[in-house]
Structure formats: C-alpha cells, structure tokens
Design a protein around this motif. Structure first.
Motif, PDB file in Angstrom:
ATOM      1  N   LEU A  90       0.833  -1.211   0.000  1.00 35.82           N
ATOM      2  CA  LEU A  90       0.000   0.000   0.000  1.00 35.82           C
ATOM      3  C   LEU A  90       0.865   1.257   0.000  1.00 35.82           C
ATOM      4  O   LEU A  90       0.544   2.244  -0.671  1.00 35.82           O
ATOM      5  CB  LEU A  90      -0.927  -0.001   1.216  1.00 35.82           C
ATOM      6  CG  LEU A  90      -2.070  -1.000   1.177  1.00 35.82           C
ATOM      7  CD1 LEU A  90      -2.818  -1.002   2.504  1.00 35.82           C
ATOM      8  CD2 LEU A  90      -3.031  -0.698   0.035  1.00 35.82           C
ATOM      9  N   GLN A  91       1.964   1.220   0.751  1.00 30.69           N
ATOM     10  CA  GLN A  91       2.848   2.381   0.770  1.00 30.69           C
ATOM     11  C   GLN A  91       3.479   2.597  -0.606  1.00 30.69           C
ATOM     12  O   GLN A  91       3.565   3.722  -1.090  1.00 30.69           O
ATOM     13  CB  GLN A  91       3.935   2.222   1.826  1.00 30.69           C
ATOM     14  CG  GLN A  91       4.741   3.513   2.024  1.00 30.69           C
ATOM     15  CD  GLN A  91       5.787   3.374   3.102  1.00 30.69           C
ATOM     16  OE1 GLN A  91       6.306   2.294   3.322  1.00 30.69           O
ATOM     17  NE2 GLN A  91       6.116   4.459   3.768  1.00 30.69           N
ATOM     18  N   GLN A  92       3.884   1.527  -1.242  1.00 31.61           N
ATOM     19  CA  GLN A  92       4.434   1.628  -2.585  1.00 31.61           C
ATOM     20  C   GLN A  92       3.393   2.182  -3.551  1.00 31.61           C
ATOM     21  O   GLN A  92       3.719   2.958  -4.453  1.00 31.61           O
ATOM     22  CB  GLN A  92       4.915   0.262  -3.063  1.00 31.61           C
ATOM     23  CG  GLN A  92       6.203  -0.211  -2.387  1.00 31.61           C
ATOM     24  CD  GLN A  92       6.614  -1.583  -2.860  1.00 31.61           C
ATOM     25  OE1 GLN A  92       6.058  -2.597  -2.432  1.00 31.61           O
ATOM     26  NE2 GLN A  92       7.572  -1.631  -3.763  1.00 31.61           N
ATOM     27  N   GLU A  93       2.143   1.791  -3.352  1.00 31.28           N
ATOM     28  CA  GLU A  93       1.051   2.288  -4.176  1.00 31.28           C
ATOM     29  C   GLU A  93       0.925   3.800  -4.041  1.00 31.28           C
ATOM     30  O   GLU A  93       0.783   4.528  -5.032  1.00 31.28           O
ATOM     31  CB  GLU A  93      -0.256   1.607  -3.758  1.00 31.28           C
ATOM     32  CG  GLU A  93      -1.470   1.978  -4.589  1.00 31.28           C
ATOM     33  CD  GLU A  93      -2.718   1.271  -4.089  1.00 31.28           C
ATOM     34  OE1 GLU A  93      -3.340   0.550  -4.874  1.00 31.28           O
ATOM     35  OE2 GLU A  93      -3.068   1.442  -2.899  1.00 31.28           O
ATOM     36  N   GLY A  94       1.012   4.298  -2.801  1.00 26.97           N
ATOM     37  CA  GLY A  94       0.908   5.737  -2.567  1.00 26.97           C
ATOM     38  C   GLY A  94       2.065   6.507  -3.171  1.00 26.97           C
ATOM     39  O   GLY A  94       1.884   7.554  -3.798  1.00 26.97           O
ATOM     40  N   ILE A  95       3.285   5.973  -2.995  1.00 24.94           N
ATOM     41  CA  ILE A  95       4.463   6.644  -3.544  1.00 24.94           C
ATOM     42  C   ILE A  95       4.416   6.650  -5.064  1.00 24.94           C
ATOM     43  O   ILE A  95       4.783   7.637  -5.715  1.00 24.94           O
ATOM     44  CB  ILE A  95       5.754   5.971  -3.036  1.00 24.94           C
ATOM     45  CG1 ILE A  95       5.883   6.141  -1.516  1.00 24.94           C
ATOM     46  CG2 ILE A  95       6.983   6.574  -3.718  1.00 24.94           C
ATOM     47  CD1 ILE A  95       7.050   5.390  -0.902  1.00 24.94           C
ATOM     48  N   ILE A 132       1.964   6.791   3.961  1.00 25.50           N
ATOM     49  CA  ILE A 132       3.395   7.053   3.741  1.00 25.50           C
ATOM     50  C   ILE A 132       4.019   7.661   4.995  1.00 25.50           C
ATOM     51  O   ILE A 132       5.076   7.238   5.461  1.00 25.50           O
ATOM     52  CB  ILE A 132       3.590   8.001   2.539  1.00 25.50           C
ATOM     53  CG1 ILE A 132       3.118   7.336   1.244  1.00 25.50           C
ATOM     54  CG2 ILE A 132       5.063   8.417   2.413  1.00 25.50           C
ATOM     55  CD1 ILE A 132       3.069   8.271   0.055  1.00 25.50           C
ATOM     56  N   ASN A 133       3.339   8.657   5.552  1.00 24.96           N
ATOM     57  CA  ASN A 133       3.874   9.378   6.705  1.00 24.96           C
ATOM     58  C   ASN A 133       3.969   8.492   7.943  1.00 24.96           C
ATOM     59  O   ASN A 133       4.886   8.629   8.748  1.00 24.96           O
ATOM     60  CB  ASN A 133       2.995  10.595   7.003  1.00 24.96           C
ATOM     61  CG  ASN A 133       3.557  11.442   8.121  1.00 24.96           C
ATOM     62  OD1 ASN A 133       4.694  11.873   8.070  1.00 24.96           O
ATOM     63  ND2 ASN A 133       2.750  11.673   9.149  1.00 24.96           N
ATOM     64  N   TYR A 134       3.019   7.577   8.094  1.00 31.93           N
ATOM     65  CA  TYR A 134       3.026   6.696   9.268  1.00 31.93           C
ATOM     66  C   TYR A 134       4.346   5.943   9.368  1.00 31.93           C
ATOM     67  O   TYR A 134       4.965   5.872  10.432  1.00 31.93           O
ATOM     68  CB  TYR A 134       1.860   5.712   9.193  1.00 31.93           C
ATOM     69  CG  TYR A 134       1.848   4.717  10.329  1.00 31.93           C
ATOM     70  CD1 TYR A 134       1.226   5.022  11.536  1.00 31.93           C
ATOM     71  CD2 TYR A 134       2.470   3.477  10.203  1.00 31.93           C
ATOM     72  CE1 TYR A 134       1.220   4.112  12.586  1.00 31.93           C
ATOM     73  CE2 TYR A 134       2.471   2.565  11.246  1.00 31.93           C
ATOM     74  CZ  TYR A 134       1.842   2.887  12.435  1.00 31.93           C
ATOM     75  OH  TYR A 134       1.851   1.986  13.468  1.00 31.93           O
ATOM     76  N   PHE A 135       4.774   5.395   8.261  1.00 35.26           N
ATOM     77  CA  PHE A 135       5.993   4.590   8.289  1.00 35.26           C
ATOM     78  C   PHE A 135       7.248   5.454   8.309  1.00 35.26           C
ATOM     79  O   PHE A 135       8.270   5.064   8.872  1.00 35.26           O
ATOM     80  CB  PHE A 135       6.009   3.626   7.108  1.00 35.26           C
ATOM     81  CG  PHE A 135       4.919   2.600   7.180  1.00 35.26           C
ATOM     82  CD1 PHE A 135       4.933   1.632   8.167  1.00 35.26           C
ATOM     83  CD2 PHE A 135       3.865   2.623   6.298  1.00 35.26           C
ATOM     84  CE1 PHE A 135       3.920   0.690   8.262  1.00 35.26           C
ATOM     85  CE2 PHE A 135       2.841   1.686   6.379  1.00 35.26           C
ATOM     86  CZ  PHE A 135       2.863   0.717   7.359  1.00 35.26           C
ATOM     87  N   LEU A 136       7.175   6.646   7.723  1.00 36.47           N
ATOM     88  CA  LEU A 136       8.307   7.573   7.800  1.00 36.47           C
ATOM     89  C   LEU A 136       8.524   8.030   9.240  1.00 36.47           C
ATOM     90  O   LEU A 136       9.654   8.215   9.690  1.00 36.47           O
ATOM     91  CB  LEU A 136       8.071   8.794   6.903  1.00 36.47           C
ATOM     92  CG  LEU A 136       8.230   8.597   5.400  1.00 36.47           C
ATOM     93  CD1 LEU A 136       7.851   9.890   4.670  1.00 36.47           C
ATOM     94  CD2 LEU A 136       9.650   8.201   5.039  1.00 36.47           C
ATOM     95  N   ALA A 137       7.415   8.235   9.957  1.00 35.30           N
ATOM     96  CA  ALA A 137       7.491   8.775  11.313  1.00 35.30           C
ATOM     97  C   ALA A 137       7.670   7.705  12.380  1.00 35.30           C
ATOM     98  O   ALA A 137       7.950   8.020  13.531  1.00 35.30           O
ATOM     99  CB  ALA A 137       6.224   9.582  11.611  1.00 35.30           C
ATOM    100  N   SER A 138       7.520   6.446  11.999  1.00 33.73           N
ATOM    101  CA  SER A 138       7.611   5.374  12.987  1.00 33.73           C
ATOM    102  C   SER A 138       9.005   5.308  13.599  1.00 33.73           C
ATOM    103  O   SER A 138      10.003   5.275  12.878  1.00 33.73           O
ATOM    104  CB  SER A 138       7.264   4.028  12.342  1.00 33.73           C
ATOM    105  OG  SER A 138       7.445   2.983  13.272  1.00 33.73           O
ATOM    106  N   PRO A 139       9.105   5.299  14.935  1.00 35.30           N
ATOM    107  CA  PRO A 139      10.417   5.213  15.580  1.00 35.30           C
ATOM    108  C   PRO A 139      11.052   3.833  15.459  1.00 35.30           C
ATOM    109  O   PRO A 139      12.232   3.669  15.719  1.00 35.30           O
ATOM    110  CB  PRO A 139      10.108   5.543  17.046  1.00 35.30           C
ATOM    111  CG  PRO A 139       8.697   5.100  17.225  1.00 35.30           C
ATOM    112  CD  PRO A 139       8.010   5.385  15.906  1.00 35.30           C
ATOM    113  N   LYS A 140      10.260   2.842  15.072  1.00 28.66           N
ATOM    114  CA  LYS A 140      10.757   1.483  14.949  1.00 28.66           C
ATOM    115  C   LYS A 140      10.901   1.110  13.474  1.00 28.66           C
ATOM    116  O   LYS A 140      10.245   1.674  12.606  1.00 28.66           O
ATOM    117  CB  LYS A 140       9.798   0.498  15.627  1.00 28.66           C
ATOM    118  CG  LYS A 140       9.640   0.718  17.121  1.00 28.66           C
ATOM    119  CD  LYS A 140       8.692  -0.311  17.704  1.00 28.66           C
ATOM    120  CE  LYS A 140       8.527  -0.110  19.207  1.00 28.66           C
ATOM    121  NZ  LYS A 140       7.580  -1.106  19.787  1.00 28.66           N
ATOM    122  N   VAL A 141      11.743   0.134  13.202  1.00 27.64           N
ATOM    123  CA  VAL A 141      11.873  -0.413  11.859  1.00 27.64           C
ATOM    124  C   VAL A 141      10.706  -1.385  11.657  1.00 27.64           C
ATOM    125  O   VAL A 141      10.655  -2.440  12.291  1.00 27.64           O
ATOM    126  CB  VAL A 141      13.214  -1.139  11.672  1.00 27.64           C
ATOM    127  CG1 VAL A 141      13.288  -1.759  10.285  1.00 27.64           C
ATOM    128  CG2 VAL A 141      14.372  -0.172  11.887  1.00 27.64           C
TER     129      VAL A 141
END
Length: 207
Positions: free
Chosen positions: A64-69, A111-120
């Motif tokens: 889904l993130q790839q879809e957004g990008i 997209i932002n959720y995973f960019l902002a996530s403090p964890k991998v």
C-alpha cells in the motif's frame, strides 16, 4: 485468451482484491486496528488464500505504501511535462506534494506513518523495495536541479543532497500545518509555505 494468461489475470485481480480490502480498512479504522483477519474477511477470502499472496500484514502495508508513492511519482511526473524552467519545475513539485498531502490524505497518511515510525517496521527486503520507489521521486528533483545547473540558472551544488533537503523541508511544512492554532498562531500558513519554497530556490540561483 489462453489458460496461462487467464490465470495470471485472476492472480492480479485477487491481489487487487486483497489490497482494496486492506486500504479500505486502513482508511476507515486506522493502521493499528487493521488485522490480517479483518482484511481476509472484507476481501471474502480464506486466510490460506491471503497468505498465498502476502506473507504478513507488514507486506500488505508495504504494498500500500508503494502504491501511494507510485501515485505521488505519477502526479509529479505529469506536472513536470509542461512546467518550463527548472525554477518553475521545482515550484511545481512543491505544489504537487502539498496538494497530494491534502487531496490524497489517506495515501499521504500511510506514507507518513511509516516515515514517522520510531521502529523499523519492515524487513530489509521490503524496505529496499519501498526505498526504491521513494528514490524515484527524489530522482525527479535531482534531474530538475541538474538541468538548472546545466542551463546556468542554478549554481553548482550537490543535487542529491539538495533534493533530500527540499523533500524533507516540504514534508516538515506539511506537518507544521497542524500547528496553525499553537506555534503558528498569527502566521499566514500559505505565505509561510511560499516563503520557504522561495528561500530554498533562491539559495540555488546564481548571483
């Protein structure tokens, strides 16, 4: 249509069915509340079928993130076709990114959720795929800066570093909109956006 082509199309349709269900749940309930069971139920598929296409919930999120990008990349690519000078092209990129954050907010939030996530969140292989998509967006900025340098409009700079700075600044400005009633109280947010983009681009121009 032969049997092989029919099966390939059916696989793509089934994969799209899963992603559509996952996207609907993410937009309606949020990332934390979305489970693999809910995705399978909404897609009207068995768990075994879902796991045939995706190994985990994280793999679905990555898709889904790839879809957004990819959607963002397509919109930037489209607007650059008639944008004119390198300066105008950079302004067009900024405008598309800011519009995307509002008009395609659901995709932007993923997209932002995973960019902002403090964890991998993703395994290295998944992260590599996502980074490859993100680098395609960065490459459009790099190409624009390099063209400006070649045309004599911009001074010699590290175009990749500037591209990263430009995108980071745009992303930060989008987040700043949440502070309109606190830190930015009394500030005209739209004017701040224009000022920030002007400042970055003016720093590129030859004196």
């Amino acid at each position: 249509m032969g049997l092989k082509e029919r099966r390939a199309r059916e696989k793509e349709e089934r994969k799209k069915q899963i992603l559509d269900a996952a996207r609907s749940l993410l937009f309606a309930e949020g990332l934390q509340a979305t489970s693999i069971n809910k995705i399978a139920k909404l897609a009207e598929l068995g768990m075994g079928t879902l796991y045939f296409y995706f190994k985990s919930k994280e793999e679905i999120f990555a898709a889904l993130q790839q879809e957004g990008i990819a959607l963002l990349y397509g919109e930037i690519k489209g607007v650059l076709k008639g944008a004119g000078s390198s300066e105008l092209r950079l302004r067009a990129i900024a405008r598309v990114y800011l519009d995307f954050s509002r008009d395609k907010k659901d995709y932007f939030d993923i997209i932002n959720y995973f960019l902002a996530s403090p964890k991998v969140v993703f395994a290295p292989s998944l992260k590599e795929q996502i980074d490859e998509q993100g680098n395609k967006v960065i490459s459009l900025i790099i190409e624009t800066v390099n063209k400006g340098i070649f045309d004599g409009m911009f001074k010699e700079v590290d175009s990749r570093r500037f591209a990263l700075l430009f995108w980071a600044a745009l992303h930060g400005l989008v987040q700043f909109e949440k502070l309109k009633t606190t830190i930015l109280a009394g500030e005209d947010y739209q004017e701040l956006l224009v000022y920030s983009v002007d400042y970055l681009i003016d720093g590129l121009k030859r004196e």
